[in-house]
Write a protein that holds these residues in place. Structure first.
Motif, mmCIF file in Angstrom:
data_model
loop_
_atom_site.group_PDB
_atom_site.id
_atom_site.type_symbol
_atom_site.label_atom_id
_atom_site.label_comp_id
_atom_site.label_asym_id
_atom_site.label_seq_id
_atom_site.Cartn_x
_atom_site.Cartn_y
_atom_site.Cartn_z
ATOM 1 N N PRO A 39 0.827 -1.214 0.000
ATOM 2 C CA PRO A 39 0.000 0.000 0.000
ATOM 3 C C PRO A 39 0.863 1.267 0.000
ATOM 4 O O PRO A 39 1.911 1.316 0.657
ATOM 5 N N ILE A 40 0.422 2.284 -0.712
ATOM 6 C CA ILE A 40 1.170 3.534 -0.805
ATOM 7 C C ILE A 40 1.422 4.166 0.566
ATOM 8 O O ILE A 40 2.547 4.614 0.840
ATOM 9 N N PRO A 41 0.435 4.209 1.488
ATOM 10 C CA PRO A 41 0.706 4.836 2.788
ATOM 11 C C PRO A 41 1.773 4.115 3.608
ATOM 12 O O PRO A 41 2.357 4.715 4.510
ATOM 13 N N PRO A 91 -7.241 -1.941 -5.577
ATOM 14 C CA PRO A 91 -7.904 -1.669 -4.290
ATOM 15 C C PRO A 91 -9.368 -1.266 -4.416
ATOM 16 O O PRO A 91 -10.170 -1.581 -3.525
ATOM 17 N N ASP A 92 -9.728 -0.586 -5.514
ATOM 18 C CA ASP A 92 -11.116 -0.153 -5.665
ATOM 19 C C ASP A 92 -11.937 -1.069 -6.563
ATOM 20 O O ASP A 92 -13.115 -0.800 -6.837
ATOM 21 N N GLY A 93 -11.325 -2.141 -7.044
ATOM 22 C CA GLY A 93 -12.037 -3.076 -7.904
ATOM 23 C C GLY A 93 -12.231 -2.583 -9.322
ATOM 24 O O GLY A 93 -12.880 -3.250 -10.128
ATOM 25 N N ARG A 94 -11.658 -1.420 -9.650
ATOM 26 C CA ARG A 94 -11.800 -0.883 -11.003
ATOM 27 C C ARG A 94 -10.625 -1.339 -11.865
ATOM 28 O O ARG A 94 -9.881 -2.227 -11.493
ATOM 29 N N GLY A 95 -10.454 -0.710 -13.022
ATOM 30 C CA GLY A 95 -9.483 -1.167 -14.007
ATOM 31 C C GLY A 95 -8.053 -0.750 -13.721
ATOM 32 O O GLY A 95 -7.741 -0.190 -12.655
ATOM 33 N N LYS A 96 -7.198 -1.009 -14.715
ATOM 34 C CA LYS A 96 -5.763 -0.805 -14.551
ATOM 35 C C LYS A 96 -5.188 0.137 -15.621
ATOM 36 O O LYS A 96 -4.014 0.054 -15.964
ATOM 37 N N THR A 119 -4.868 8.898 -2.150
ATOM 38 C CA THR A 119 -4.002 8.729 -0.972
ATOM 39 C C THR A 119 -3.752 10.052 -0.266
ATOM 40 O O THR A 119 -3.352 10.071 0.902
ATOM 41 N N VAL A 120 -3.965 11.159 -0.970
ATOM 42 C CA VAL A 120 -3.915 12.472 -0.312
ATOM 43 C C VAL A 120 -5.303 13.119 -0.347
ATOM 44 O O VAL A 120 -5.445 14.344 -0.377
ATOM 45 N N CYS A 121 -6.327 12.264 -0.381
ATOM 46 C CA CYS A 121 -7.731 12.701 -0.320
ATOM 47 C C CYS A 121 -8.057 13.705 -1.417
ATOM 48 O O CYS A 121 -8.716 14.730 -1.175
ATOM 49 N N GLU A 155 -5.523 4.735 4.408
ATOM 50 C CA GLU A 155 -6.605 3.931 3.860
ATOM 51 C C GLU A 155 -6.053 3.104 2.708
ATOM 52 O O GLU A 155 -5.030 3.458 2.108
ATOM 53 N N TYR A 156 -6.742 2.027 2.395
ATOM 54 C CA TYR A 156 -6.304 1.146 1.306
ATOM 55 C C TYR A 156 -6.818 1.685 -0.027
ATOM 56 O O TYR A 156 -7.631 1.072 -0.704
#
Length: 335
Positions: free
Chosen positions: A182-184, A227-232, A244-246, A202-203
């Motif tokens: 995870p980035i954080p 992490p969000d179930g979306r694409g790549k 990751t920075v909201c 957060e993930y």
């Protein structure tokens, strides 16, 4: 004899078909790698193994694992029992299970000696390398999730730990991966518009998002789910990174998202280098053999300090991403 090596991990199940000639040369004939998250899809393991066995048609099977640690199992022992019994029932060929001392045992013994079988895949990689490439060097295997650092001294495996706990205590195992980190975990804060901004714990995003956005990996290399179930796509990776920075890419700007990705990769390389330097100094070594999905990152890190790097694929021709499976196959032949 053709042996199929299987490495059943927590996130991926890897396979390698191997043949050894009379001179002891190890030839990797084919590989396979399947994203199979054991924590939620363990019931798919048998079908996956059957497909792999049908594809490669081996004479014998070598099995190793780390997937017993997945929280689908109440205990590691339960995980070992599930993986051993499932793989054995899916294979027509004899199955031999790798132990942490580099030997192999039949399934019934593996169940009794589960502590020696649990997470012994590092040993499989080290054994095949020590056989094919004798000498003194540090084996560094950066997988999707974890980092193994195994000293090989004059052709002998000099690891101090055997279990995951022992290996984490002495720095031979670290939870630092080339895809799923995870980035954080890498960045506690990042500079945005010239000012430090804390990251959200957060993930939202993983390091694969940053690597893909920077062109270091292709979408096919991004094997875990997002992490969000979306694409790549780059746009979807950018949106996860910005969170990751909201924030959003529209607020950060494309350059801002790229800067965030670069910071994450720099942090990953810095942590990787710290682990490598520590083990090189500890054992007086000056050469690294790189393996795993992140072998290119190992080389990037080592270039910073002028350490010589030899790639697993330079030695075997292919198989770096599934190196423990190559080792398991080799040990099944050598038994």
């Amino acid at each position: 004899m053709k042996a199929l090596g299987l490495d059943v991990g927590g996130a991926h199940t890897d396979a390698a078909l191997v043949r050894c000639d009379e001179d002891g040369k190890v030839m990797v004939l084919g590989t396979d790698r399947v994203y199979l998250p054991m924590w939620k899809k363990k019931k798919r393991l048998k079908k996956t193994i059957k497909r792999i066995v049908h594809k490669f048609k081996p004479d014998v099977v070598g099995l190793t694992m780390t997937g017993e640690l997945a929280d689908a199992f109440n205990t590691r022992r339960e995980g070992v029992e599930y993986i051993v019994s499932t793989v054995t029932s899916a294979c027509h060929a004899p199955v031999y299970v790798v132990t942490s001392d580099g030997s192999t045992v039949p399934p019934e013994d593996a169940l009794r000696r589960w502590r020696e079988v649990a997470s012994a895949n590092w040993r499989a990689t080290a054994e095949v390398l020590a056989h094919v490439r004798p000498g003194s060097y540090l084996l560094v295997d950066l997988g999707s999730t974890t980092l193994d650092l195994i000293p090989i001294i004059r052709g002998e495996i000099s690891a101090e730990g055997r279990t995951d706990l022992e290996r984490m205590k002495n720095g031979e195992l670290a939870y630092l991966g080339a895809l799923r980190t995870p980035i954080p975990f890498l960045l506690r804060e990042v500079e945005i518009g010239g000012e430090p901004v804390p990251t959200s714990y957060e993930y939202f995003s993983i390091v694969a998002d940053a690597l893909l956005l920077l062109g270091e990996i292709d979408p096919d290399d991004y094997t875990p789910e997002t992490p969000d179930g979306r694409g790549k796509s780059p746009e979807e990776c950018a949106r996860r990174l910005a969170r990751t920075v909201c924030s959003d890419p529209e607020e950060l700007g494309w350059d801002g998202v790229i800067d965030l990705a670069k910071a994450a990769v720099r942090a990953l390389l810095g942590r990787l280098l710290k682990h490598i330097e520590l083990k090189l100094r500890e054992h007086g070594l000056d050469t690294v053999v790189a393996a795993g999905a992140g072998d290119f990152l190992i080389e990037m890190a080592c270039k910073r300090i002028g350490v010589e790097v030899e790639q697993f694929d330079e030695i075997f021709g292919k198989g770096s991403e599934v190196a423990p499976a190559v080792g398991a196959a080799f040990l099944a032949i050598r038994r």
